[in-house]
Scaffold this motif. Structure first.
Motif, mmCIF file in Angstrom:
data_model
loop_
_atom_site.group_PDB
_atom_site.id
_atom_site.type_symbol
_atom_site.label_atom_id
_atom_site.label_comp_id
_atom_site.label_asym_id
_atom_site.label_seq_id
_atom_site.Cartn_x
_atom_site.Cartn_y
_atom_site.Cartn_z
ATOM 1 N N VAL A 36 0.878 -1.165 0.000
ATOM 2 C CA VAL A 36 0.000 0.000 0.000
ATOM 3 C C VAL A 36 0.915 1.213 0.000
ATOM 4 C CG1 VAL A 36 -1.766 1.302 1.240
ATOM 5 C CG2 VAL A 36 -1.833 -1.184 1.251
ATOM 6 N N TYR A 37 0.647 2.153 -0.906
ATOM 7 C CA TYR A 37 1.448 3.366 -1.007
ATOM 8 C C TYR A 37 0.609 4.557 -0.572
ATOM 9 C CZ TYR A 37 4.327 0.330 -3.872
ATOM 10 O OH TYR A 37 5.094 -0.716 -4.317
ATOM 11 N N TYR A 38 1.231 5.467 0.148
ATOM 12 C CA TYR A 38 0.590 6.717 0.543
ATOM 13 C C TYR A 38 1.409 7.864 -0.023
ATOM 14 C CZ TYR A 38 -2.223 4.057 3.807
ATOM 15 O OH TYR A 38 -3.100 3.154 4.358
ATOM 16 N N ILE A 39 0.728 8.787 -0.687
ATOM 17 C CA ILE A 39 1.358 9.995 -1.201
ATOM 18 C C ILE A 39 0.727 11.145 -0.416
ATOM 19 C CG2 ILE A 39 1.823 11.389 -3.249
ATOM 20 C CD1 ILE A 39 1.099 8.797 -4.886
ATOM 21 N N ASP A 40 1.507 11.735 0.470
ATOM 22 C CA ASP A 40 1.000 12.750 1.389
ATOM 23 C C ASP A 40 1.628 14.110 1.141
ATOM 24 O OD1 ASP A 40 -0.419 10.767 2.833
ATOM 25 O OD2 ASP A 40 1.366 10.318 4.013
ATOM 26 N N ALA A 41 0.805 15.151 1.149
ATOM 27 C CA ALA A 41 1.298 16.528 1.153
ATOM 28 C C ALA A 41 1.385 16.940 2.621
ATOM 29 C CB ALA A 41 0.335 17.443 0.402
ATOM 30 N N ARG A 42 2.515 17.516 2.989
ATOM 31 C CA ARG A 42 2.747 17.909 4.380
ATOM 32 C C ARG A 42 3.399 19.284 4.433
ATOM 33 N NH1 ARG A 42 2.537 13.519 7.951
ATOM 34 N NH2 ARG A 42 2.325 11.520 6.923
ATOM 35 N N ILE A 43 3.448 19.845 5.630
ATOM 36 C CA ILE A 43 4.130 21.115 5.869
ATOM 37 C C ILE A 43 5.106 20.908 7.012
ATOM 38 C CG2 ILE A 43 3.859 23.535 6.534
ATOM 39 C CD1 ILE A 43 1.038 23.435 5.360
ATOM 40 N N ASP A 44 6.388 21.302 6.783
ATOM 41 C CA ASP A 44 7.389 21.131 7.836
ATOM 42 C C ASP A 44 7.314 22.259 8.868
ATOM 43 O OD1 ASP A 44 8.779 23.331 6.781
ATOM 44 O OD2 ASP A 44 10.355 22.119 5.866
ATOM 45 N N ARG A 45 8.175 22.196 9.868
ATOM 46 C CA ARG A 45 8.165 23.190 10.955
ATOM 47 C C ARG A 45 8.430 24.615 10.479
ATOM 48 N NH1 ARG A 45 12.169 20.093 14.716
ATOM 49 N NH2 ARG A 45 11.432 18.091 14.035
ATOM 50 N N LYS A 46 9.103 24.728 9.344
ATOM 51 C CA LYS A 46 9.413 26.047 8.790
ATOM 52 C C LYS A 46 8.299 26.575 7.880
ATOM 53 C CE LYS A 46 14.378 25.261 8.853
ATOM 54 N NZ LYS A 46 15.583 25.145 8.017
ATOM 55 N N GLU A 79 5.671 3.451 1.676
ATOM 56 C CA GLU A 79 5.360 2.115 1.189
ATOM 57 C C GLU A 79 5.180 1.235 2.416
ATOM 58 O OE1 GLU A 79 7.547 -0.945 -1.729
ATOM 59 O OE2 GLU A 79 8.619 -0.440 0.119
ATOM 60 N N ILE A 80 4.031 0.560 2.484
ATOM 61 C CA ILE A 80 3.754 -0.299 3.623
ATOM 62 C C ILE A 80 3.347 -1.674 3.106
ATOM 63 C CG2 ILE A 80 2.348 -0.599 5.694
ATOM 64 C CD1 ILE A 80 1.802 2.467 5.499
ATOM 65 N N GLN A 130 8.479 2.291 4.760
ATOM 66 C CA GLN A 130 9.602 2.952 4.106
ATOM 67 C C GLN A 130 9.116 4.313 3.622
ATOM 68 O OE1 GLN A 130 12.677 1.477 3.936
ATOM 69 N NE2 GLN A 130 11.766 -0.189 5.092
ATOM 70 N N ARG A 131 9.933 5.358 3.803
ATOM 71 C CA ARG A 131 9.517 6.706 3.391
ATOM 72 C C ARG A 131 10.620 7.446 2.663
ATOM 73 N NH1 ARG A 131 6.601 8.967 8.704
ATOM 74 N NH2 ARG A 131 4.550 8.197 8.200
ATOM 75 N N ILE A 132 10.188 8.295 1.740
ATOM 76 C CA ILE A 132 11.078 9.288 1.161
ATOM 77 C C ILE A 132 10.357 10.629 1.195
ATOM 78 C CG2 ILE A 132 12.293 7.641 -0.320
ATOM 79 C CD1 ILE A 132 10.808 8.889 -2.682
ATOM 80 N N PHE A 133 11.129 11.699 1.213
ATOM 81 C CA PHE A 133 10.572 13.042 1.288
ATOM 82 C C PHE A 133 11.077 13.859 0.105
ATOM 83 C CE2 PHE A 133 11.129 11.446 5.599
ATOM 84 C CZ PHE A 133 9.818 11.490 6.052
ATOM 85 N N ILE A 134 10.166 14.582 -0.541
ATOM 86 C CA ILE A 134 10.523 15.440 -1.662
ATOM 87 C C ILE A 134 10.032 16.844 -1.325
ATOM 88 C CG2 ILE A 134 10.275 15.838 -4.136
ATOM 89 C CD1 ILE A 134 9.155 12.658 -3.714
ATOM 90 N N HIS A 135 10.969 17.756 -1.159
ATOM 91 C CA HIS A 135 10.618 19.125 -0.790
ATOM 92 C C HIS A 135 10.187 19.918 -2.023
ATOM 93 C CE1 HIS A 135 11.683 18.903 3.444
ATOM 94 N NE2 HIS A 135 12.521 17.964 3.034
ATOM 95 N N ALA A 136 9.395 20.948 -1.792
ATOM 96 C CA ALA A 136 8.782 21.738 -2.860
ATOM 97 C C ALA A 136 9.804 22.235 -3.881
ATOM 98 C CB ALA A 136 7.994 22.906 -2.270
ATOM 99 N N LYS A 137 10.977 22.656 -3.417
ATOM 100 C CA LYS A 137 11.971 23.209 -4.347
ATOM 101 C C LYS A 137 12.489 22.160 -5.334
ATOM 102 C CE LYS A 137 15.882 22.566 -1.250
ATOM 103 N NZ LYS A 137 16.925 23.234 -0.486
ATOM 104 N N ASN A 138 12.314 20.874 -5.025
ATOM 105 C CA ASN A 138 12.763 19.788 -5.898
ATOM 106 C C ASN A 138 11.628 19.090 -6.645
ATOM 107 O OD1 ASN A 138 15.465 20.094 -4.946
ATOM 108 N ND2 ASN A 138 14.854 19.019 -3.100
#
Length: 77
Positions: A16-26, A35-36, A48-56
């Motif tokens: 099962v894959y989750y694609i989440d939009a989030r906001i960091d502390r800044k 991926e679960i 398992q997780r990876i993070f992709i920031h807005a600038k990328n």
């Protein structure tokens, strides 16, 4: 970890894959891909997780689309 502001769930076989939009502390937006394994899959059940920031985001989306197109086209040949 903070709660997602938007999420999409994709069930795919033993994963099962989750694609989440989030906001960091800044206050910066980013995507978290998770991926679960499902109960049907063998072995340890670890997220398992990876993070992709807005600038990328644009570069990541472009690269992902190219690889997906390659695989899709290669599967036809």
């Amino acid at each position: 970890m903070d709660e997602p502001i938007f999420t999409k769930r994709v069930s795919a076989g033993t994963r099962v894959y989750y694609i989440d939009a989030r906001i960091d502390r800044k206050g910066q937006k980013y995507i978290s891909l998770s991926e679960i394994p499902t109960d049907k899959s063998p072995g340890k059940k670890e997220r398992q997780r990876i993070f992709i920031h807005a600038k990328n985001m644009k570069r990541f989306a472009k690269a992902f689309a190219k690889v997906a197109t390659y695989i899709k086209n290669d599967a036809k040949g």
